[in-house]
Write a protein that holds these residues in place. Sequence first.
Motif, PDB file in Angstrom:
ATOM      1  N   PRO A 221       0.860  -1.056  -0.103  1.00  0.00           N
ATOM      2  CA  PRO A 221      -0.084   0.005  -0.160  1.00  0.00           C
ATOM      3  C   PRO A 221       0.732   1.227   0.068  1.00  0.00           C
ATOM      4  N   LEU A 222       0.334   2.197  -0.895  1.00  0.00           N
ATOM      5  CA  LEU A 222       1.514   3.472  -1.040  1.00  0.00           C
ATOM      6  C   LEU A 222       0.425   4.919  -0.911  1.00  0.00           C
ATOM      7  N   PHE A 223      -0.560   4.848  -1.432  1.00  0.00           N
ATOM      8  CA  PHE A 223      -1.304   6.059  -1.372  1.00  0.00           C
ATOM      9  C   PHE A 223      -2.945   5.774  -1.123  1.00  0.00           C
ATOM     10  N   THR A 224      -3.738   6.923  -1.088  1.00  0.00           N
ATOM     11  CA  THR A 224      -5.196   6.642  -0.831  1.00  0.00           C
ATOM     12  C   THR A 224      -5.757   7.750  -1.868  1.00  0.00           C
ATOM     13  N   SER A 225      -7.034   7.671  -2.310  1.00  0.00           N
ATOM     14  CA  SER A 225      -7.613   8.732  -2.986  1.00  0.00           C
ATOM     15  C   SER A 225      -8.245   9.604  -2.055  1.00  0.00           C
ATOM     16  N   LYS A 226      -8.029   9.410  -0.640  1.00  0.00           N
ATOM     17  CA  LYS A 226      -8.394  10.399   0.529  1.00  0.00           C
ATOM     18  C   LYS A 226      -7.442  11.471   0.275  1.00  0.00           C
ATOM     19  N   ASP A 227      -5.936  11.385   0.033  1.00  0.00           N
ATOM     20  CA  ASP A 227      -5.346  12.366   0.058  1.00  0.00           C
ATOM     21  C   ASP A 227      -4.777  12.627  -1.404  1.00  0.00           C
ATOM     22  N   GLN A 228      -5.520  12.415  -2.370  1.00  0.00           N
ATOM     23  CA  GLN A 228      -5.340  12.951  -3.866  1.00  0.00           C
ATOM     24  C   GLN A 228      -5.889  13.976  -3.995  1.00  0.00           C
ATOM     25  N   TYR A 229      -5.240  15.044  -4.932  1.00  0.00           N
ATOM     26  CA  TYR A 229      -5.686  16.197  -5.112  1.00  0.00           C
ATOM     27  C   TYR A 229      -5.248  16.718  -6.739  1.00  0.00           C
ATOM     28  N   ASP A 230      -6.112  17.244  -7.086  1.00  0.00           N
ATOM     29  CA  ASP A 230      -5.833  17.860  -8.704  1.00  0.00           C
ATOM     30  C   ASP A 230      -4.835  19.056  -8.408  1.00  0.00           C
ATOM     31  N   SER A 231      -3.385  18.556  -8.946  1.00  0.00           N
ATOM     32  CA  SER A 231      -2.525  19.559  -8.737  1.00  0.00           C
ATOM     33  C   SER A 231      -2.145  20.558 -10.160  1.00  0.00           C
ATOM     34  N   GLY A 232      -2.681  19.919 -11.183  1.00  0.00           N
ATOM     35  CA  GLY A 232      -2.743  20.374 -12.418  1.00  0.00           C
ATOM     36  C   GLY A 232      -1.415  20.178 -13.321  1.00  0.00           C
ATOM     37  N   CYS A 233      -0.506  19.308 -12.610  1.00  0.00           N
ATOM     38  CA  CYS A 233       0.814  18.797 -13.485  1.00  0.00           C
ATOM     39  C   CYS A 233       0.518  17.742 -14.334  1.00  0.00           C
ATOM     40  N   GLY A 234      -0.729  16.892 -14.285  1.00  0.00           N
ATOM     41  CA  GLY A 234      -0.986  15.918 -15.356  1.00  0.00           C
ATOM     42  C   GLY A 234      -0.394  14.338 -14.685  1.00  0.00           C
ATOM     43  N   TRP A 235      -0.015  14.620 -13.420  1.00  0.00           N
ATOM     44  CA  TRP A 235       0.269  13.137 -12.934  1.00  0.00           C
ATOM     45  C   TRP A 235      -0.684  12.973 -11.574  1.00  0.00           C
ATOM     46  N   PRO A 236      -1.091  11.841 -11.109  1.00  0.00           N
ATOM     47  CA  PRO A 236      -1.605  11.585  -9.714  1.00  0.00           C
ATOM     48  C   PRO A 236      -0.774  12.308  -8.870  1.00  0.00           C
ATOM     49  N   SER A 237      -1.521  13.353  -7.873  1.00  0.00           N
ATOM     50  CA  SER A 237      -0.690  14.135  -6.870  1.00  0.00           C
ATOM     51  C   SER A 237      -1.296  13.621  -5.580  1.00  0.00           C
ATOM     52  N   PHE A 238      -0.431  13.501  -4.386  1.00  0.00           N
ATOM     53  CA  PHE A 238      -1.027  13.427  -3.236  1.00  0.00           C
ATOM     54  C   PHE A 238      -0.223  14.198  -2.175  1.00  0.00           C
ATOM     55  N   THR A 239      -0.912  14.387  -1.014  1.00  0.00           N
ATOM     56  CA  THR A 239      -0.346  15.335   0.096  1.00  0.00           C
ATOM     57  C   THR A 239       0.687  14.238   0.911  1.00  0.00           C
TER      58      THR A 239
END
Length: 317
Positions: A221-239
């Motif tokens: 396990p690495l990341f969850t959608s709870k911490d994902q947001y749209d950073s505008g960079c074009g890749w999945p971004s997480f806090t």
Amino acid sequence: MAQEKATFAGGCFWCMVEPFDEQEGIIDISSGYTGGKTEHPSYKEVISGDTGHVEAVQITFESDMFSYKKLLELIWQQIDPTDAGGQFKDRGEFYRTVIFYHNETQKEQAIQSKKDLSESGRFSKPIVTEILPALPFFEAEQYHQDFYKKNAFRYALYKRGSGREEFKRMHWPKDRSHLRVSLGDMQYHVTQENGTEPPFENEYWNNTKEGLYVDVVSGEPLFTSKDQYDSGCGWPSFTKPVMDASVKERYDLSHKSTRVEVRSREGDSHLGHVFTDGPGPKGLRYCINSAALRFIPKERLEAEGYGDFLILFNSRK
């Protein structure tokens, strides 16, 4: 749990902590000096060559969880055991390689391990690493302890410039050939060759479903959608990662600008990079390649063995 000590000299002790520090069953690692004729020597005294000490690490480990044989296997992979005059760009007797044994069992295992390596044909030159009885160990100055953690950028520069990593890749290459079959071309390129996929042309950059992201190679396990947001960079971004221990970070010196690379802890897959321009209390943005991830929807977590993570989605943010 049975605790033991192991003492290894492998050149600069800055580089001898990190490989062992990441292993389960390792309790403590100290950088220091041993094998000499004076007590409590300073760093300057040791590198003068007058005291007879070598730079070394002393490891306290739980032998039921991480055996001494496994420690020996790991130490051979960190050093050039054919070099009697130092290690890589660090020259001098105080940088020579030595395995110091603390009991007869360690002595026998070290001798056999050295014999096995000599007969393996991995090196064309003789193995010259000494096997000696352990002598008093004196901890080095505090600024030398956990140097790779406290001075990550300087450590990265030093390690790269020393030639140690290049030597390790040459003589101890990881067998990743089986991944050619199980991974797609982009997945292999990203995770195994430190590649980067095109922005906005990847699977999860705009994902809005709830679920867990795991390493496409190891399933950790690495990341969850709870911490994902749209950073505008074009890749999945997480806090942040799902757990601090899920990933490891290190300075990436292969780019024109210095970046911090993110890798999975167990699978050692290249994931992406972390930047300091994100939202949240820590201001971090984990910019991750979709090709390094597999997404498991919330409703599939239980069925796929990740049921413990459902609590993250059943609680309020």
